[in-house]
Write a protein that holds these residues in place. Structure first.
Motif, short mmCIF file in Angstrom:
data_model
loop_
_atom_site.label_atom_id
_atom_site.label_comp_id
_atom_site.label_asym_id
_atom_site.label_seq_id
_atom_site.Cartn_x
_atom_site.Cartn_y
_atom_site.Cartn_z
N LEU A 98 -24.99 -0.43 71.44
CA LEU A 98 -24.99 -0.46 69.97
C LEU A 98 -25.98 -1.48 69.42
CD1 LEU A 98 -21.18 0.00 69.50
CD2 LEU A 98 -22.97 1.62 68.80
N GLU A 99 -26.13 -2.60 70.11
CA GLU A 99 -27.12 -3.59 69.68
C GLU A 99 -28.52 -2.98 69.73
OE1 GLU A 99 -26.06 -6.75 72.33
OE2 GLU A 99 -24.51 -7.51 70.96
N ALA A 100 -28.82 -2.23 70.78
CA ALA A 100 -30.12 -1.56 70.90
C ALA A 100 -30.28 -0.51 69.80
CB ALA A 100 -30.26 -0.93 72.28
N GLU A 101 -29.24 0.23 69.53
CA GLU A 101 -29.29 1.25 68.48
C GLU A 101 -29.60 0.61 67.13
OE1 GLU A 101 -28.85 4.95 66.41
OE2 GLU A 101 -29.35 4.44 68.47
N LEU A 102 -28.96 -0.50 66.83
CA LEU A 102 -29.17 -1.15 65.54
C LEU A 102 -30.54 -1.82 65.45
CD1 LEU A 102 -25.57 -2.47 65.00
CD2 LEU A 102 -26.78 -0.81 63.55
N ARG A 103 -31.06 -2.28 66.58
CA ARG A 103 -32.43 -2.83 66.58
C ARG A 103 -33.45 -1.73 66.28
NH1 ARG A 103 -30.83 -5.70 70.91
NH2 ARG A 103 -31.69 -4.21 72.39
N GLU A 104 -33.23 -0.58 66.89
CA GLU A 104 -34.19 0.53 66.76
C GLU A 104 -34.01 1.32 65.46
OE1 GLU A 104 -33.94 2.92 70.35
OE2 GLU A 104 -33.92 1.11 71.58
N HIS A 105 -32.80 1.36 64.94
CA HIS A 105 -32.51 2.17 63.75
C HIS A 105 -31.60 1.38 62.78
CE1 HIS A 105 -34.09 5.65 65.92
NE2 HIS A 105 -33.39 5.24 66.95
N PRO A 106 -32.07 0.25 62.26
CA PRO A 106 -31.20 -0.61 61.44
C PRO A 106 -30.75 0.01 60.12
CG PRO A 106 -33.46 -1.39 61.35
CD PRO A 106 -33.41 -0.30 62.40
N GLU A 107 -31.49 0.96 59.61
CA GLU A 107 -31.16 1.55 58.31
C GLU A 107 -30.69 2.99 58.42
OE1 GLU A 107 -31.02 -0.45 55.73
OE2 GLU A 107 -31.80 -2.06 57.02
N HIS A 108 -30.35 3.42 59.61
CA HIS A 108 -29.89 4.80 59.82
C HIS A 108 -28.63 5.04 59.00
CE1 HIS A 108 -28.38 8.37 61.85
NE2 HIS A 108 -29.60 8.53 62.31
N ASP A 109 -28.39 6.29 58.62
CA ASP A 109 -27.21 6.65 57.84
C ASP A 109 -25.91 6.21 58.52
OD1 ASP A 109 -28.82 7.82 55.94
OD2 ASP A 109 -28.41 9.88 56.57
N LEU A 110 -25.93 6.15 59.84
CA LEU A 110 -24.72 5.78 60.57
C LEU A 110 -24.75 4.32 61.05
CD1 LEU A 110 -24.22 9.06 62.63
CD2 LEU A 110 -22.98 8.31 60.60
N ALA A 111 -25.63 3.51 60.50
CA ALA A 111 -25.76 2.11 60.94
C ALA A 111 -24.46 1.34 60.72
CB ALA A 111 -26.93 1.43 60.25
N ASP A 112 -23.80 1.55 59.60
CA ASP A 112 -22.55 0.82 59.38
C ASP A 112 -21.47 1.27 60.36
OD1 ASP A 112 -23.41 -0.93 57.44
OD2 ASP A 112 -22.66 0.26 55.75
N ALA A 113 -21.46 2.53 60.73
CA ALA A 113 -20.51 2.99 61.75
C ALA A 113 -20.83 2.32 63.08
CB ALA A 113 -20.57 4.51 61.89
N ALA A 114 -22.12 2.21 63.40
CA ALA A 114 -22.51 1.53 64.64
C ALA A 114 -22.07 0.07 64.59
CB ALA A 114 -24.03 1.62 64.83
N ARG A 115 -22.21 -0.56 63.44
CA ARG A 115 -21.78 -1.96 63.29
C ARG A 115 -20.27 -2.10 63.48
NH1 ARG A 115 -25.78 -1.41 59.18
NH2 ARG A 115 -27.61 -2.63 59.76
N ALA A 116 -19.52 -1.16 62.97
CA ALA A 116 -18.06 -1.21 63.12
C ALA A 116 -17.66 -1.14 64.60
CB ALA A 116 -17.40 -0.08 62.34
N PHE A 117 -18.28 -0.20 65.32
CA PHE A 117 -17.96 -0.08 66.75
C PHE A 117 -18.50 -1.25 67.55
CE2 PHE A 117 -17.01 4.18 65.34
CZ PHE A 117 -15.86 4.48 66.06
#
Length: 160
Positions: A98-117
């Motif tokens: 998830l850290e990698a996902e948020l680095r690569e796609h910080p503004e994605h529509d599902l970024a807050d969901a990624a942050r929650a998980f």
């Protein structure tokens, strides 16, 4: 009815099916697609996740991502794989994904969901302050009246 519409119909009626019936219904539709169809692999993984069969879901998520999923399924698969890993006791691997996902796609529509998980995974790894900070910062973005204060308090957590 298209293949995706039939998949969506199974998901819409999932609450009326047993876990085994859900997996069987999705698998019947997945069988109509090539073995390398990333979306079909993703749906098969999701059905197993829904049924509490995370160990079966994990390799299917990985294969779907490897083959190449379009958005938004790619982001969903990353989040769902990370959640699956956490449920399988692999919280460190979940957090890293998830850290990698948020680095690569910080503004994605599902970024807050990624942050929650990610916050859940951080909590499971003993990073309680990081988890709370992350959750509060994500929440602050949705608080027009108190967002700045919540964000400031989140920054103060763990400060000496």
């Amino acid at each position: 009815m298209s293949w995706q519409e039939r998949i969506d119909a199974v998901w819409a009626g999932a609450d009326d099916l047993t876990n085994d019936e859900m997996v069987e219904a999705i698998d019947a539709l997945v069988a109509e697609r090539p073995a390398t169809d990333a979306v079909a692999l993703f749906e098969a993984a999701g059905a197993r996740d829904h049924a509490g069969r995370e160990a079966e879901a994990e390799p299917l998520y990985r294969r779907a991502l490897q083959v190449g999923l379009p958005e938004p399924q790619r982001a969903q698969a990353v989040i769902q794989l990370a959640s699956t890993l956490r449920n399988l006791g692999q919280a460190e691997q979940s957090a890293a994904l998830l850290e990698a996902e948020l680095r690569e796609h910080p503004e994605h529509d599902l970024a807050d969901a990624a942050r929650a998980f990610l916050a859940l995974a951080q909590h499971d790894t003993g990073r309680h302050t990081d988890a709370l900070q992350l959750a509060l910062r994500a929440l602050a973005a949705h608080l027009p009246q108190y967002g700045r204060a919540v964000s400031a308090y989140a920054s103060e957590l763990g400060a000496p």
